[in-house]
Design a protein around this motif. Structure first.
Motif, PDB file in Angstrom:
ATOM      1  N   LYS A  31       8.354  16.828   0.479  1.00  0.00           N
ATOM      2  CA  LYS A  31       8.792  15.307   0.814  1.00  0.00           C
ATOM      3  C   LYS A  31       7.598  14.267   0.160  1.00  0.00           C
ATOM      4  O   LYS A  31       7.869  13.241  -0.188  1.00  0.00           O
ATOM      5  CB  LYS A  31       9.031  15.153   2.270  1.00  0.00           C
ATOM      6  CG  LYS A  31      10.527  15.461   2.388  1.00  0.00           C
ATOM      7  CD  LYS A  31      10.667  15.099   4.033  1.00  0.00           C
ATOM      8  CE  LYS A  31      12.072  15.658   4.595  1.00  0.00           C
ATOM      9  NZ  LYS A  31      12.100  15.362   6.072  1.00  0.00           N
ATOM     10  N   LEU A  32       6.293  14.645   0.647  1.00  0.00           N
ATOM     11  CA  LEU A  32       5.270  13.722   0.440  1.00  0.00           C
ATOM     12  C   LEU A  32       5.240  13.678  -1.227  1.00  0.00           C
ATOM     13  O   LEU A  32       5.039  12.564  -1.524  1.00  0.00           O
ATOM     14  CB  LEU A  32       3.949  14.261   1.152  1.00  0.00           C
ATOM     15  CG  LEU A  32       2.670  13.508   0.839  1.00  0.00           C
ATOM     16  CD1 LEU A  32       2.823  11.892   1.129  1.00  0.00           C
ATOM     17  CD2 LEU A  32       1.426  13.979   1.618  1.00  0.00           C
ATOM     18  N   ALA A  33       5.216  14.839  -1.823  1.00  0.00           N
ATOM     19  CA  ALA A  33       5.203  14.592  -3.326  1.00  0.00           C
ATOM     20  C   ALA A  33       6.059  14.154  -3.795  1.00  0.00           C
ATOM     21  O   ALA A  33       6.097  13.094  -4.715  1.00  0.00           O
ATOM     22  CB  ALA A  33       5.059  16.069  -3.878  1.00  0.00           C
ATOM     23  N   ARG A  44      20.212  12.959   0.882  1.00  0.00           N
ATOM     24  CA  ARG A  44      21.238  12.514  -0.085  1.00  0.00           C
ATOM     25  C   ARG A  44      20.421  11.885  -1.505  1.00  0.00           C
ATOM     26  O   ARG A  44      20.861  11.847  -2.399  1.00  0.00           O
ATOM     27  CB  ARG A  44      22.190  11.545   0.333  1.00  0.00           C
ATOM     28  CG  ARG A  44      23.175  12.309   1.362  1.00  0.00           C
ATOM     29  CD  ARG A  44      24.174  13.277   0.652  1.00  0.00           C
ATOM     30  NE  ARG A  44      25.367  12.361  -0.090  1.00  0.00           N
ATOM     31  CZ  ARG A  44      26.283  12.024   0.518  1.00  0.00           C
ATOM     32  NH1 ARG A  44      26.515  12.364   2.060  1.00  0.00           N
ATOM     33  NH2 ARG A  44      27.049  11.119   0.124  1.00  0.00           N
ATOM     34  N   VAL A  45      19.314  11.027  -1.095  1.00  0.00           N
ATOM     35  CA  VAL A  45      18.507  10.321  -2.266  1.00  0.00           C
ATOM     36  C   VAL A  45      17.477  10.736  -2.492  1.00  0.00           C
ATOM     37  O   VAL A  45      16.955  10.616  -3.882  1.00  0.00           O
ATOM     38  CB  VAL A  45      18.694   8.709  -1.671  1.00  0.00           C
ATOM     39  CG1 VAL A  45      19.943   8.242  -1.565  1.00  0.00           C
ATOM     40  CG2 VAL A  45      17.664   8.684  -0.715  1.00  0.00           C
ATOM     41  N   LEU A  46      16.431  11.473  -1.683  1.00  0.00           N
ATOM     42  CA  LEU A  46      15.208  11.870  -2.084  1.00  0.00           C
ATOM     43  C   LEU A  46      15.478  12.930  -3.137  1.00  0.00           C
ATOM     44  O   LEU A  46      16.038  13.940  -3.063  1.00  0.00           O
ATOM     45  CB  LEU A  46      14.605  12.517  -0.863  1.00  0.00           C
ATOM     46  CG  LEU A  46      13.726  11.610  -0.176  1.00  0.00           C
ATOM     47  CD1 LEU A  46      12.876  12.553   1.073  1.00  0.00           C
ATOM     48  CD2 LEU A  46      12.724  10.943  -0.950  1.00  0.00           C
ATOM     49  N   GLY A  47      14.637  12.485  -4.495  1.00  0.00           N
ATOM     50  CA  GLY A  47      14.624  13.434  -5.600  1.00  0.00           C
ATOM     51  C   GLY A  47      15.873  13.466  -6.346  1.00  0.00           C
ATOM     52  O   GLY A  47      16.058  13.996  -7.314  1.00  0.00           O
ATOM     53  N   LYS A  73       7.098   8.338  -6.869  1.00  0.00           N
ATOM     54  CA  LYS A  73       7.957   7.081  -7.102  1.00  0.00           C
ATOM     55  C   LYS A  73       7.234   6.025  -6.685  1.00  0.00           C
ATOM     56  O   LYS A  73       7.471   5.024  -6.835  1.00  0.00           O
ATOM     57  CB  LYS A  73       9.307   7.277  -6.676  1.00  0.00           C
ATOM     58  CG  LYS A  73       9.528   6.801  -5.028  1.00  0.00           C
ATOM     59  CD  LYS A  73      10.765   7.124  -4.521  1.00  0.00           C
ATOM     60  CE  LYS A  73      11.021   6.750  -3.140  1.00  0.00           C
ATOM     61  NZ  LYS A  73      10.654   5.425  -2.456  1.00  0.00           N
ATOM     62  N   GLN A  74       5.973   6.078  -6.182  1.00  0.00           N
ATOM     63  CA  GLN A  74       5.007   5.027  -5.847  1.00  0.00           C
ATOM     64  C   GLN A  74       3.946   4.866  -7.059  1.00  0.00           C
ATOM     65  O   GLN A  74       3.586   5.868  -7.452  1.00  0.00           O
ATOM     66  CB  GLN A  74       4.140   5.191  -4.613  1.00  0.00           C
ATOM     67  CG  GLN A  74       5.550   5.511  -3.432  1.00  0.00           C
ATOM     68  CD  GLN A  74       4.617   5.310  -2.142  1.00  0.00           C
ATOM     69  OE1 GLN A  74       3.465   5.355  -1.889  1.00  0.00           O
ATOM     70  NE2 GLN A  74       5.701   5.066  -1.177  1.00  0.00           N
ATOM     71  N   VAL A  75       3.594   3.715  -7.458  1.00  0.00           N
ATOM     72  CA  VAL A  75       2.398   3.314  -8.332  1.00  0.00           C
ATOM     73  C   VAL A  75       1.451   3.893  -7.536  1.00  0.00           C
ATOM     74  O   VAL A  75       1.123   3.823  -6.514  1.00  0.00           O
ATOM     75  CB  VAL A  75       2.313   1.744  -8.558  1.00  0.00           C
ATOM     76  CG1 VAL A  75       0.834   1.243  -9.296  1.00  0.00           C
ATOM     77  CG2 VAL A  75       3.428   1.170  -9.169  1.00  0.00           C
ATOM     78  N   PRO A  76       0.355   4.619  -8.516  1.00  0.00           N
ATOM     79  CA  PRO A  76      -0.744   5.209  -7.939  1.00  0.00           C
ATOM     80  C   PRO A  76      -1.446   4.248  -7.402  1.00  0.00           C
ATOM     81  O   PRO A  76      -1.803   3.044  -7.765  1.00  0.00           O
ATOM     82  CB  PRO A  76      -1.337   5.941  -9.283  1.00  0.00           C
ATOM     83  CG  PRO A  76      -0.318   6.077 -10.126  1.00  0.00           C
ATOM     84  CD  PRO A  76       0.659   5.037  -9.998  1.00  0.00           C
ATOM     85  N   ASP A  77      -2.553   4.651  -6.136  1.00  0.00           N
ATOM     86  CA  ASP A  77      -3.187   3.716  -5.369  1.00  0.00           C
ATOM     87  C   ASP A  77      -4.335   2.993  -6.259  1.00  0.00           C
ATOM     88  O   ASP A  77      -4.578   2.017  -6.050  1.00  0.00           O
ATOM     89  CB  ASP A  77      -3.707   4.786  -4.404  1.00  0.00           C
ATOM     90  CG  ASP A  77      -4.851   3.780  -3.400  1.00  0.00           C
ATOM     91  OD1 ASP A  77      -4.372   2.899  -2.842  1.00  0.00           O
ATOM     92  OD2 ASP A  77      -6.164   4.323  -3.457  1.00  0.00           O
ATOM     93  N   GLY A 118       1.001  -1.089  -0.138  1.00  0.00           N
ATOM     94  CA  GLY A 118       0.002   0.024   0.104  1.00  0.00           C
ATOM     95  C   GLY A 118       0.979   1.221  -0.037  1.00  0.00           C
ATOM     96  O   GLY A 118       2.080   1.210   0.404  1.00  0.00           O
ATOM     97  N   SER A 119       0.331   2.115  -0.427  1.00  0.00           N
ATOM     98  CA  SER A 119       1.252   3.558  -0.687  1.00  0.00           C
ATOM     99  C   SER A 119       1.238   4.195   0.809  1.00  0.00           C
ATOM    100  O   SER A 119       0.885   3.571   1.533  1.00  0.00           O
ATOM    101  CB  SER A 119       0.512   4.510  -1.369  1.00  0.00           C
ATOM    102  OG  SER A 119       0.298   4.056  -2.757  1.00  0.00           O
TER     103      SER A 119
END
Length: 201
Positions: free
Chosen positions: A149-151, A68-71, A156-160, A8-9
């Motif tokens: 951050k949430l965006a 370092r890794v987000l975005g 990078k997550q498959v849509p719900d 789940g997302s």
């Protein structure tokens, strides 16, 4: 043994649902908990080598690492190439132990099941969902979480909606804990019936 993938997302209530499976007597392998353990052990020198300065006192500093890794798609891919095989090895050992113990069902709690090609590792998939406003409120209540951050995480997550379409079972945690617990019990009952009499789906 029936292997059930739970996913789940972010903010959908997956961790709470995983606990419900465990409370019902189903062994659960928690990928997030495994990562926490690896970040205080086996993964530390590997992460430090790839991302110098992101570990301290023998543990990975998740805040520094996230910075370092987000975005940064390349950095994230590099981190995943380190962490995913370690988590996979732990999950395989978990399944082997429970198969040997005669467990009828085991759950792999995999946050990015669809995103990491994990569908072929499980027999059935449970997707945990909730209305978007509830999801956002839950996530933004977490320490250090921001809209930005949430965006980045959701991007990078498959849509719900896609996850729900690909699922064998869907649990809506927006309906409250009792409804989610009842859904968990119904899934266990159905899978137990499948084990006894063949797949009826």
């Amino acid at each position: 043994m029936m292997v059930l993938g739970l996913t789940g997302s972010i903010g959908m209530g997956k961790s709470t649902t995983a606990k419900m499976f465990a409370e019902a007597g189903v062994p659960v392998h928690d990928s997030d908990e495994t990562v926490h353990r690896l970040y205080a052990g086996k993964a530390v020198p590997l992460v430090e080598d790839a991302f110098p300065g992101t570990t301290a006192s023998g543990s990975v500093d998740r805040t520094l690492l996230a910075g370092r890794v987000l975005g940064d798609a390349a950095a994230l891919k590099k981190l995943e190439s380190i962490v995913h095989p370690l988590v996979r090895a732990e999950a395989d050992a978990f399944l082997a132990r429970n198969l040997a113990a005669g467990a009828p069902i085991a759950v792999l709690d995999i946050p990015l099941l669809f995103e990491t090609g994990g569908r072929d590792r499980v027999d059935k998939v449970v997707v945990v969902t909730a209305p978007a406003d509830i999801q956002r409120a839950r996530v933004l209540a977490r320490p250090g979480m921001t809209q930005e951050k949430l965006a980045l995480i959701l991007a990078k997550q498959v849509p719900d909606a896609d996850k729900r379409r690909l699922a064998d079972f869907v649990i809506d945690t927006g309906n409250g804990l009792d409804a989610a617990r009842a859904a968990v019990k119904a899934i266990i009952a159905e899978l137990s019936g499948d084990k006894a009499g063949g797949d009826r789906r």
